[in-house]
Design a protein around this motif. Structure first.
Motif, PDB file in Angstrom:
ATOM      1  N   ALA A 202      -7.245 -19.776   6.872  1.00  0.00           N
ATOM      2  CA  ALA A 202      -5.984 -19.372   6.254  1.00  0.00           C
ATOM      3  C   ALA A 202      -5.070 -20.581   6.067  1.00  0.00           C
ATOM      4  O   ALA A 202      -4.402 -20.719   5.027  1.00  0.00           O
ATOM      5  CB  ALA A 202      -5.293 -18.313   7.107  1.00  0.00           C
ATOM      6  N   PHE A 203      -5.046 -21.471   7.058  1.00  0.00           N
ATOM      7  CA  PHE A 203      -4.213 -22.672   6.940  1.00  0.00           C
ATOM      8  C   PHE A 203      -4.677 -23.539   5.780  1.00  0.00           C
ATOM      9  O   PHE A 203      -3.860 -23.998   4.961  1.00  0.00           O
ATOM     10  CB  PHE A 203      -4.237 -23.485   8.231  1.00  0.00           C
ATOM     11  CG  PHE A 203      -3.752 -24.904   8.051  1.00  0.00           C
ATOM     12  CD1 PHE A 203      -2.408 -25.169   7.827  1.00  0.00           C
ATOM     13  CD2 PHE A 203      -4.647 -25.968   8.061  1.00  0.00           C
ATOM     14  CE1 PHE A 203      -1.965 -26.469   7.622  1.00  0.00           C
ATOM     15  CE2 PHE A 203      -4.216 -27.267   7.860  1.00  0.00           C
ATOM     16  CZ  PHE A 203      -2.869 -27.518   7.644  1.00  0.00           C
ATOM     17  N   LEU A 204      -5.981 -23.788   5.694  1.00  0.00           N
ATOM     18  CA  LEU A 204      -6.497 -24.666   4.646  1.00  0.00           C
ATOM     19  C   LEU A 204      -6.256 -24.073   3.262  1.00  0.00           C
ATOM     20  O   LEU A 204      -5.898 -24.792   2.319  1.00  0.00           O
ATOM     21  CB  LEU A 204      -7.986 -24.928   4.869  1.00  0.00           C
ATOM     22  CG  LEU A 204      -8.322 -25.768   6.112  1.00  0.00           C
ATOM     23  CD1 LEU A 204      -9.820 -25.846   6.321  1.00  0.00           C
ATOM     24  CD2 LEU A 204      -7.716 -27.163   6.005  1.00  0.00           C
ATOM     25  N   PHE A 205      -6.423 -22.761   3.134  1.00  0.00           N
ATOM     26  CA  PHE A 205      -6.142 -22.117   1.853  1.00  0.00           C
ATOM     27  C   PHE A 205      -4.656 -22.207   1.524  1.00  0.00           C
ATOM     28  O   PHE A 205      -4.268 -22.573   0.409  1.00  0.00           O
ATOM     29  CB  PHE A 205      -6.579 -20.648   1.897  1.00  0.00           C
ATOM     30  CG  PHE A 205      -6.215 -19.883   0.651  1.00  0.00           C
ATOM     31  CD1 PHE A 205      -6.972 -20.008  -0.508  1.00  0.00           C
ATOM     32  CD2 PHE A 205      -5.100 -19.045   0.633  1.00  0.00           C
ATOM     33  CE1 PHE A 205      -6.629 -19.313  -1.667  1.00  0.00           C
ATOM     34  CE2 PHE A 205      -4.748 -18.352  -0.520  1.00  0.00           C
ATOM     35  CZ  PHE A 205      -5.515 -18.492  -1.678  1.00  0.00           C
ATOM     36  N   GLY A 206      -3.815 -21.888   2.528  1.00  0.00           N
ATOM     37  CA  GLY A 206      -2.369 -21.962   2.324  1.00  0.00           C
ATOM     38  C   GLY A 206      -1.916 -23.370   2.011  1.00  0.00           C
ATOM     39  O   GLY A 206      -1.031 -23.585   1.163  1.00  0.00           O
ATOM     40  N   PHE A 207      -2.542 -24.350   2.672  1.00  0.00           N
ATOM     41  CA  PHE A 207      -2.184 -25.744   2.412  1.00  0.00           C
ATOM     42  C   PHE A 207      -2.524 -26.124   0.972  1.00  0.00           C
ATOM     43  O   PHE A 207      -1.752 -26.807   0.301  1.00  0.00           O
ATOM     44  CB  PHE A 207      -2.912 -26.678   3.381  1.00  0.00           C
ATOM     45  CG  PHE A 207      -2.795 -28.126   3.012  1.00  0.00           C
ATOM     46  CD1 PHE A 207      -1.607 -28.812   3.218  1.00  0.00           C
ATOM     47  CD2 PHE A 207      -3.860 -28.804   2.422  1.00  0.00           C
ATOM     48  CE1 PHE A 207      -1.485 -30.154   2.861  1.00  0.00           C
ATOM     49  CE2 PHE A 207      -3.743 -30.131   2.058  1.00  0.00           C
ATOM     50  CZ  PHE A 207      -2.557 -30.808   2.285  1.00  0.00           C
ATOM     51  N   GLY A 208      -3.692 -25.683   0.496  1.00  0.00           N
ATOM     52  CA  GLY A 208      -4.085 -25.996  -0.871  1.00  0.00           C
ATOM     53  C   GLY A 208      -3.092 -25.468  -1.890  1.00  0.00           C
ATOM     54  O   GLY A 208      -2.696 -26.184  -2.821  1.00  0.00           O
TER      55      GLY A 208
END
Length: 399
Positions: A202-208
């Motif tokens: 979720a963090f990596l998607f949100g960061f993108g």
């Protein structure tokens, strides 16, 4: 005395002692102020001065003071890692992708293998692997610590040698930049918590998504606003990474890497790095020194540091020499590039701090890695400066 007064005593010690050693001892050629500050941190820590004068140590570096110092140290090193991320120039690396890929790959891969072999040897003895580490995490973590190139310190040393803005300096920055990305990618893999994989995803998607929006925001802002918004972005991304279990330093690097160097004035960025090193990084160096430990025995720690130094320097020089033969570099060129790329110091110390925080390595392994980083960095200028003087034509050669 109250905590504020003791804190100010600690700050006075932190800034006074290394400066006097550096200035009065005229150590700049062999040991820049950054290195002296790291060494001073070790001397002031519990393993040396703390054992000789335990009353002094418990008075000055009591838990409340250490907590205050740690807060400053965290923010200082987050800023420093962000700057390193901003300074990555992937466009130039792509433009010279064959040469950069071969050199960066071998400069990272060979010392990584050598470091993993050294770590595997250390596993034969107790006291080196952290309590929460899997064997592969320890081996790869120590191996990567041997392969790290400290991009910010590399920049400082190349400035000292007057090659930073020369073609050879720009080439070395490309190689180090690619290695930097690999280093943080491997760290994220080591820290991956499979029980929290959903949160990390979720963090990596949100960061993108956030990085795409952030990019469009920054190009619309005036430069004076970009500096402030960059700090907000740094804090937010670092929080997200730490919440996901990837450590806030991974977030700090992602925050910097998602920014374009062209958004900021280069001279101002250089000055920011200088002021961070001057005003707040000494606190990080001291807090690093406070984490050193010699419980497995001083001789064992120094032997481990020597083994890791051999793996680090030997692997880097061999890797770059192989790249030089493939790319048909001039005689002596691989040696200069290899010695500059083996510079460790800050990034490796940050990397090792994270491994220690996650209990992948013990404080004894951390101490050995710290000694290796200091020796690696101190060797660079005395060895490279005479080589550059003999081979001046290499400075201007474009790959």
């Amino acid at each position: 005395m109250n905590t504020t007064e003791i804190f100010l005593i600690a700050m006075t010690i932190i800034f006074t002692v290394p400066y006097l050693i550096w200035r009065l001892g005229k150590t700049d050629y062999h040991a820049p102020l950054v290195v002296v500050q790291i060494i001073t941190g070790i001397l002031l820590g519990p393993g040396i001065l703390g054992k000789i004068f335990p009353d002094y140590y418990s008075f000055v570096f009591n838990p409340a003071v250490i907590q205050s110092l740690n807060g400053i140290a965290w923010w200082a090193v987050m800023l420093f890692v962000m700057i390193a991320g901003v300074e990555l120039d992937l466009k130039k690396a792509w433009a010279h992708r064959r040469e950069s890929g071969i050199t960066a790959g071998l400069a990272l891969g060979v010392p990584l293998v050598f470091g993993c072999v050294a770590a595997a040897f250390m596993l034969g003895f107790e006291g080196w692997m952290g309590s929460k580490a899997l064997t592969w995490q320890f081996v790869v973590g120590v191996g990567m610590a041997c392969a790290v190139t400290a991009l910010p310190i590399l920049i400082l040393l190349m400035e000292k040698l007057d090659v930073l803005r020369q073609p050879i300096g720009q080439r070395i920055l490309r190689y180090a930049s690619l290695d930097d990305i690999a280093i943080w990618g491997v760290l994220a893999l080591i820290l991956m918590d499979w029980e929290r994989i959903g949160r990390q995803g979720a963090f990596l998607f949100g960061f993108g998504v956030a990085a795409w929006l952030f990019h469009h925001l920054m190009i619309r802002l005036a430069e004076r606003d970009r500096w402030y918004v960059a700090l907000i972005w740094l804090a937010a991304v670092s929080f997200g990474a730490d919440w996901a279990g990837l450590h806030f330093m991974v977030g700090a690097f992602l925050a910097g890497a998602s920014m374009e160097a062209e958004w900021f004035n280069q001279e101002k960025m250089d000055m920011l790095r200088h002021h961070v090193l001057l005003a707040v990084m000494p606190v990080f160096f001291l807090s690093t020194g406070l984490r050193t430990n010699w419980d497995v025995g001083g001789a064992a720690v120094f032997l481990a540091a020597g083994l890791l130094l051999l793996a680090s320097i030997g692997g880097k020089l061999i890797g770059v020499r192989i790249a030089g033969r493939i790319l048909k570099w001039a005689p002596g060129e691989a040696s200069i590039i290899g010695w500059l790329l083996q510079t460790k110091a800050l990034i490796m110390i940050i990397f090792a701090n994270i491994l220690l925080d996650k209990q992948i390595i013990t404080s004894e392994t951390f101490t050995a890695l710290l000694l290796m980083a200091i020796a690696s960095t101190m060797l660079t200028v005395p060895i490279v400066a005479p080589k550059l003087a003999q081979l001046k034509s290499l400075i201007l050669r474009v790959a």
